[in-house]
Design a protein around this motif. Sequence first.
Motif, PDB file in Angstrom:
ATOM      1  N   ASN A 428      25.215  50.957  60.804  1.00 60.28           N
ATOM      2  CA  ASN A 428      23.561  51.525  61.137  1.00 60.28           C
ATOM      3  C   ASN A 428      23.116  52.281  62.695  1.00 60.28           C
ATOM      4  N   LYS A 444      32.538  37.819  49.537  1.00 57.42           N
ATOM      5  CA  LYS A 444      31.629  38.227  50.466  1.00 57.42           C
ATOM      6  C   LYS A 444      31.146  39.015  50.860  1.00 57.42           C
ATOM      7  N   LYS A 445      32.486  39.937  51.237  1.00 54.33           N
ATOM      8  CA  LYS A 445      32.160  40.760  52.334  1.00 54.33           C
ATOM      9  C   LYS A 445      31.002  42.147  51.944  1.00 54.33           C
ATOM     10  N   HIS A 447      28.247  41.254  49.861  1.00 51.90           N
ATOM     11  CA  HIS A 447      27.080  40.333  50.357  1.00 51.90           C
ATOM     12  C   HIS A 447      26.829  40.203  51.895  1.00 51.90           C
ATOM     13  N   MET A 448      27.587  39.963  52.682  1.00 52.17           N
ATOM     14  CA  MET A 448      27.484  40.336  53.790  1.00 52.17           C
ATOM     15  C   MET A 448      26.589  41.721  53.845  1.00 52.17           C
ATOM     16  N   ALA A 450      24.782  43.243  52.095  1.00 52.82           N
ATOM     17  CA  ALA A 450      23.660  43.635  51.685  1.00 52.82           C
ATOM     18  C   ALA A 450      22.976  43.326  52.816  1.00 52.82           C
ATOM     19  N   ARG A 451      23.045  42.132  53.638  1.00 57.39           N
ATOM     20  CA  ARG A 451      22.494  41.544  54.698  1.00 57.39           C
ATOM     21  C   ARG A 451      22.503  42.030  55.751  1.00 57.39           C
ATOM     22  N   ASP A 452      23.147  42.397  56.017  1.00 59.70           N
ATOM     23  CA  ASP A 452      23.712  43.195  57.549  1.00 59.70           C
ATOM     24  C   ASP A 452      22.906  44.446  57.621  1.00 59.70           C
ATOM     25  N   LYS A 454      20.893  48.026  57.443  1.00 63.20           N
ATOM     26  CA  LYS A 454      19.448  48.862  58.212  1.00 63.20           C
ATOM     27  C   LYS A 454      18.625  49.499  56.762  1.00 63.20           C
TER      28      LYS A 454
END
Length: 503
Positions: A428, A444-445, A447-448, A450-452, A454
Motif C-alpha cells: 500500500n 482467508k489470507k 480475502h484479507m 482483498a479487504r486491506d 487499496k
Amino acid sequence: MPNLYTDLEIPQLKISVRQPLGLFINNEFCPSSDGKTIETVNPSTGEVITSFQAASEKDVDKAVKAARDAFENVWSKTSAEQRGIYLSNLLKLIEEEQETLAALETLDAGKPFHSNAMGDLAQIMQLTRYFAGSADKYNKGDTIPLSSEKFAYTLKVPFGVVAQIIPWNYPLAMACWKLQGALAAGNTLVIKPAENTSLSLLYFATLIKKAGFPAGVVNILPGYGMLVGKSLASHMDVDKISFTGSTKVGGFVLEASGQSNLKDVTLECGGKSPALVFEDADLDKAVDWIAAGIFYNSGQNCTANSRVYVQSSIYDKFVEKFKEIAKKDWDVSGNFDPFDEKCLVGPVISSTQYDRIKEFIELGKKEEKLSMFQTSEFPVEQAKGYFIPPTIFTDVPQSSRLLQEEIFGPVVVVSKFENYDDAMKLANDTCYGLASAIFTGDVKKAHMFARDIKAGTVWVNSSNDEDVTVPFGGFKMSGIGRELGQSGVDTYLQTKAVHVNLK
Ligand SMILES: NC(=O)C1=CN([C@@H]2O[C@H](COP(=O)(O)OP(=O)(O)OC[C@H]3O[C@@H](n4cnc5c(N)ncnc54)[C@H](O)[C@@H]3O)[C@@H](O)[C@H]2O)C=CC1
Ligand code: BAL
C-alpha cells in the motif's frame, strides 16, 4: 485538397488497407482547417508509415457542434433498442474486419499480431456484444414512495456531448472501452486518439458509418494532446470527458474541467500494481502469471504487476524461476517482426518511451547499483525498432525510484517480505491504487488481502486477466470513476429526480 486516404500494404498478411487520413466529422473524412499533419512511425522499424490530418481548435469547435446537433436532433430521439441495433451492426463489421483492425495495431503500435493485436480484437468484440445488449437495460431509474400523496422517481439520462481521450498502449481497445458504453447510454461523442496511434481508430470510423450511426454521433479528431485534448477538456459545450493516460495529464484534464464548465470527469491513470507471493502459493503458476502480468504488451499496461513482493522463505527460488520463464517465454531476441507468430514481446511505442525506460534501467544499474537481470543484450543491436528485453531488478529497496514510479515498459522490481502485515504495508506504500494480485493457497489470507489492499482491482491467484463484464478503475492517484461492466454505461448517465405531488 490533401490526400485523405492512402493504401497501406501489409505483405506479411497479404493485405492492402485503404487507410483514411482525415478528421472524421459528421460521418465524413475532412482535412484539418490549418493543413497541419502528423507523421506516424512503425515502432518495430522506426520508419514513417504515413501522415494524417491533425485537428486545430477550430476543428474541435466544428466536431463538438456536430456532436451537439446530432444529440439534440437525432440521437436523443433514437430509442434505446435502436442504439443497441446500431451497436450490433458494428459488432458484425468488427468481426468481418478483425484482421485488418489488428494489422493496423501491429503496424502502428508494434503489437505482436497473433497474440496481442488479435487478443485486443477478441476483447473489443466481446465488449461490443456486451454493450449492444446493455443499451436497453441499464438506463432504468427507481420509484421512491414518499407518502400516500407523494412519490418521486428517477430518470437516467445521458450527459449529451462526451469527449474521450485515448492513450497509445491499447489504441482501439481503450477507445472501445469508452465509446460503446457512452453510445449505449445515449451520448454523442468526440474522440481523440493518441498522436502516435491514430490509424486503427480512423479505419474504425468507416465501420461506424457502415453500421448506420447517424452523422455527428461519433466524431474522431486525431491531433496533439496539448492542443486537441486540452481544448476538449476546457470546451464549454462538452458535458463530460473521459480520459485514459498518465496521472499528470489526468490532473490537467480535471483542472481544465474546473476552470471551464465543471464537466463530469472520468479518469483512468497510472499504476504501480503490486503482486504478493506467499510461501503457500503454487510457485510455478505464480511465476507464469506474474511474467505475463509485466511482460505482455511490453509492459505497457496501466495494471502491469510492476512491483513483486515475495515471502523471504521462497524468495531465492522465485527469483530463479522468474528469470528462467522470462528468458524462455518472453525474450525479444531473434524475432523483431511483430507479424511473425514467434514474436511475443514487441517494441515499446516510441523513441521517447524507449529513452525514458532506458533511463530507468541506467538509474537502477548505475546510480542505485541494483542487481539486474536481462533476458538478452541491451541495447538490442540487431533490432531497428524500439525493442527492450525483459528486465528484472532484485532486492529493490522501497525507496527506489524504480519501485515508486510508473516505468511503463518490460521492467519489474522484486523485493522480500517477512509476514502478511509487512507485505501489506509495502504493497500500500504508493500514490497509486489501480490493481493488485495475491498468490496464496490460503483462502482467508486472500480475502484479507482483498479487504486491506487499496486498489480498484484485486486478482487472487491470477494477474491482469480483466473481463469486460467487471468494473475497472483506480483508487488514489490511479483515477476517478469506473469503466466496463454496468459501470461502463452508468458512468455516461446522470440521474434526474422527479417529485410528484398527488394532493
Ligand atoms: N494509464 C494508461 O493506460 C497510460 C499511462 N501512460 C503513462 O504516461 C506516460 C507518458 O506517456 P504519454 O504519451 O506522455 O501519456 P499522456 O498522458 O500524455 O497521453 C495520453 C493521451 O492524453 C493526451 N494528452 C496529452 N496532453 C494532454 C493535455 N494537456 N490535455 C488533454 N489531453 C492530453 C495525449 O494526446 C494522449 O491522447 C507513460 O510512460 C505511462 O507511464 C501513458 C499511456 C497510457
Ligand atoms: N489493460 C487495459 C488497461 C491499460 O493497460 O491501459
